[in-house]
Structures are given as structure tokens and as C-alpha cells.
Design a protein around this motif. Structure first.
Motif, short mmCIF file in Angstrom:
data_model
loop_
_atom_site.label_atom_id
_atom_site.label_comp_id
_atom_site.label_asym_id
_atom_site.label_seq_id
_atom_site.Cartn_x
_atom_site.Cartn_y
_atom_site.Cartn_z
N TRP A 1 0.82 -1.42 -0.12
CA TRP A 1 -0.16 0.08 0.11
C TRP A 1 0.84 1.44 -0.03
O TRP A 1 0.36 2.22 -0.26
N LEU A 2 2.21 1.04 0.44
CA LEU A 2 3.04 2.33 0.42
C LEU A 2 3.56 2.80 -1.23
O LEU A 2 3.57 3.95 -1.43
N ASP A 3 3.08 1.90 -2.13
CA ASP A 3 3.41 2.19 -3.59
C ASP A 3 4.63 2.99 -3.87
O ASP A 3 4.70 4.02 -4.53
N ILE A 4 5.75 2.16 -3.46
CA ILE A 4 7.05 2.80 -3.60
C ILE A 4 7.95 1.86 -4.70
O ILE A 4 7.69 0.79 -4.33
N LEU B 1 10.94 8.34 0.52
CA LEU B 1 11.96 8.18 1.40
C LEU B 1 11.61 8.30 2.89
O LEU B 1 11.96 7.48 3.68
N ARG B 2 10.54 9.14 2.93
CA ARG B 2 10.04 9.44 4.53
C ARG B 2 9.41 7.89 4.92
O ARG B 2 9.49 7.55 6.12
N ALA C 1 15.06 3.82 9.75
CA ALA C 1 16.27 4.34 9.24
C ALA C 1 16.11 5.83 8.72
O ALA C 1 15.19 6.16 8.03
N ARG C 2 16.73 6.78 9.32
CA ARG C 2 16.49 8.10 9.21
C ARG C 2 17.24 8.71 7.92
O ARG C 2 16.90 9.45 7.35
N TYR C 3 18.41 8.03 7.57
CA TYR C 3 19.18 8.49 6.36
C TYR C 3 19.44 7.61 5.25
O TYR C 3 19.23 6.40 5.51
N ALA C 4 19.63 8.09 4.17
CA ALA C 4 19.45 7.51 2.89
C ALA C 4 20.43 7.63 1.97
O ALA C 4 20.91 8.73 1.85
N VAL C 5 21.11 6.64 1.32
CA VAL C 5 22.14 6.67 0.30
C VAL C 5 21.45 6.48 -0.70
O VAL C 5 21.05 5.26 -0.80
N ILE C 6 21.51 7.54 -1.69
CA ILE C 6 20.94 7.27 -3.12
C ILE C 6 21.98 7.26 -4.25
O ILE C 6 22.39 8.42 -4.55
N PRO C 7 22.35 6.27 -5.01
CA PRO C 7 23.06 6.45 -6.01
C PRO C 7 22.31 6.85 -7.33
O PRO C 7 21.50 5.83 -7.87
N TRP C 8 21.88 7.86 -7.27
CA TRP C 8 20.62 8.45 -8.16
C TRP C 8 20.99 8.80 -9.49
O TRP C 8 20.21 8.80 -10.37
N ILE D 1 20.63 11.58 2.36
CA ILE D 1 19.43 12.42 2.46
C ILE D 1 19.05 12.06 3.70
O ILE D 1 18.99 10.85 4.11
N ASP D 2 18.60 13.20 4.54
CA ASP D 2 17.99 13.21 5.86
C ASP D 2 16.35 12.94 5.63
O ASP D 2 15.95 13.89 5.06
N THR D 3 15.87 11.91 5.74
CA THR D 3 14.37 11.47 5.32
C THR D 3 13.59 12.25 6.23
O THR D 3 12.40 12.44 5.94
#
Length: 201
Positions: free
Chosen positions: A91-94, A120-121, A129-136, A160-162
Motif C-alpha cells: 500500500w506504500l506504492d514505492i 523516502l520518508r 532508518a533516518r538516513y538514505a544513500v541514493i546512487p541516483w 539525504i535526511d529523510t
């Protein structure tokens, strides 16, 4: 008849011109900005997002192994675990391999907005997990005509700080030059990115 402009006006014009000057485009051949210390943190690592030509095969798996070896003091939540968590909460649809990362191309942006921020939030809350690494943006980049020869794998990434969506770090690294699909070409790019986002302290 012309009138001399007062000295303070010339100073204002010079400052305005300096403010309008554009920063050079990012390059893996220039020093990269400092990275926040992630030691002791729970950090999710998103799957690599494709650049031109798609993500080189094996990038995510190689990066996961390198991060766990190079920075064991960080609690990495890697793409397979993220995807299992998302599968249990449809249901998060991510869609973790098709994130909306266009805002990260703007060097002036200090925060991300929706839909990336919302994804991300929610995902950060799901896996705690508050922080995210994205190889964007990850791709094999052919060599410029001025250089000739083989290209290299280039990795544009961000931390990124989510909570709030602040972009804590953004950089661009590359590996050694060589033919597309070569293990060394991929491995050196993965190593450069892993050492950048989690430098040994």
C-alpha cells in the motif's frame, strides 16, 4: 554628459555579477564535498537509479558487499532488505528502482520535495532508518572525443535526511577507464563511491 558612478555602486555591481556566476558542472575529476559521519547510524541504501544506458550489471550487489566490508560500523539496510519490506507493505506504492530523482540534478537544491521526499520518508519509517544513500544516476559514460579510448562507470550519489528532506551530501565519482562490462571498470567505480559515502575515520 556622463557621470562617474560612485565607488559603492561599482562594488554592488561586482558583487551582483559574482552572485550570478554559475558554478562549474559537477565532475568526478574534481575534489568532492565532505561527507557526514554515518558511523553508528541506521542507513538505508537505495538501489542504483539508471543513467543513460542503464545501471551496469552487478552494481548494487558489489556496492552492498563493499559497504559492509569497508564501513562495518554503519548499520546498512541494503536494497534486498528494502525490497522485501516494500513487498510486505504494497500500500506504500514505492518503486525503489524508479524513484523521482530529477531534483537532485539541481546543484542549488538543498532539500528534496515530493514525490521523492514522501517515498523516502515512508520507507525510512518502515525500516527505522533516518538516513538514505541514493546512487541516483549510475551509468557507463563513454570517453569524450577529446580523450578517446574507453569510458568509465560514473556514479552520482546523495545522502539525504529523510526527516525534513535535507540533502546532506551530493557528489560524483568514477572508476578506472576500460571497456563496458569489464569487472575492474565496475569494481573501481563501486569502490570509489563506497569510500566516498563512508570514509574510514
Amino acid at each position: 554628459m556622463t557621470h562617474a558612478r560612485p565607488p559603492h555602486l561599482w562594488l554592488c555591481l561586482l558583487l551582483a555579477a559574482a552572485g550570478c556566476a554559475k558554478e562549474p558542472p559537477p565532475s568526478p575529476d574534481r575534489p568532492q564535498p565532505a561527507v557526514p559521519n554515518l558511523a553508528g547510524m541506521d542507513v538505508m541504501v537505495l538501489p542504483a537509479q539508471p543513467g543513460a544506458g542503464g545501471v551496469p550489471a552487478g552494481f548494487d550487489e558489489s556496492l552492498a558487499a563493499m559497504l559492509e566490508t569497508h564501513a562495518p560500523t554503519v548499520s546498512w539496510i541494503l536494497p534486498p532488505e528494502l525490497e522485501r519490506s516494500i513487498a510486505r507493505a504494497p500500500w506504500l506504492d514505492i518503486r525503489p528502482r524508479a524513484l523521482s530523482v530529477s531534483l537532485l540534478r539541481s546543484q542549488e537544491a538543498e532539500r528534496i520535495g515530493d514525490p521523492l521526499y514522501g517515498d523516502l520518508r515512508r520507507l525510512g519509517a518502515l525500516v527505522d532508518a533516518r538516513y538514505a544513500v541514493i546512487p541516483w544516476q549510475v551509468s557507463y559514460a563513454p570517453a569524450p572525443d577529446s580523450i578517446g579510448g574507453h569510458g568509465r562507470v560514473e556514479v552520482a550519489g546523495a545522502i539525504i535526511d529523510t526527516v525534513g528532506g535535507r540533502i546532506l551530501w551530493r557528489g560524483l565519482v568514477a572508476g578506472e577507464r576500460g571497456p563496458a562490462g569489464d569487472e575492474v571498470v565496475l569494481g573501481t567505480a563501486v569502490q570509489a563511491f563506497a569510500r566516498m559515502v563512508a570514509p574510514m575515520r
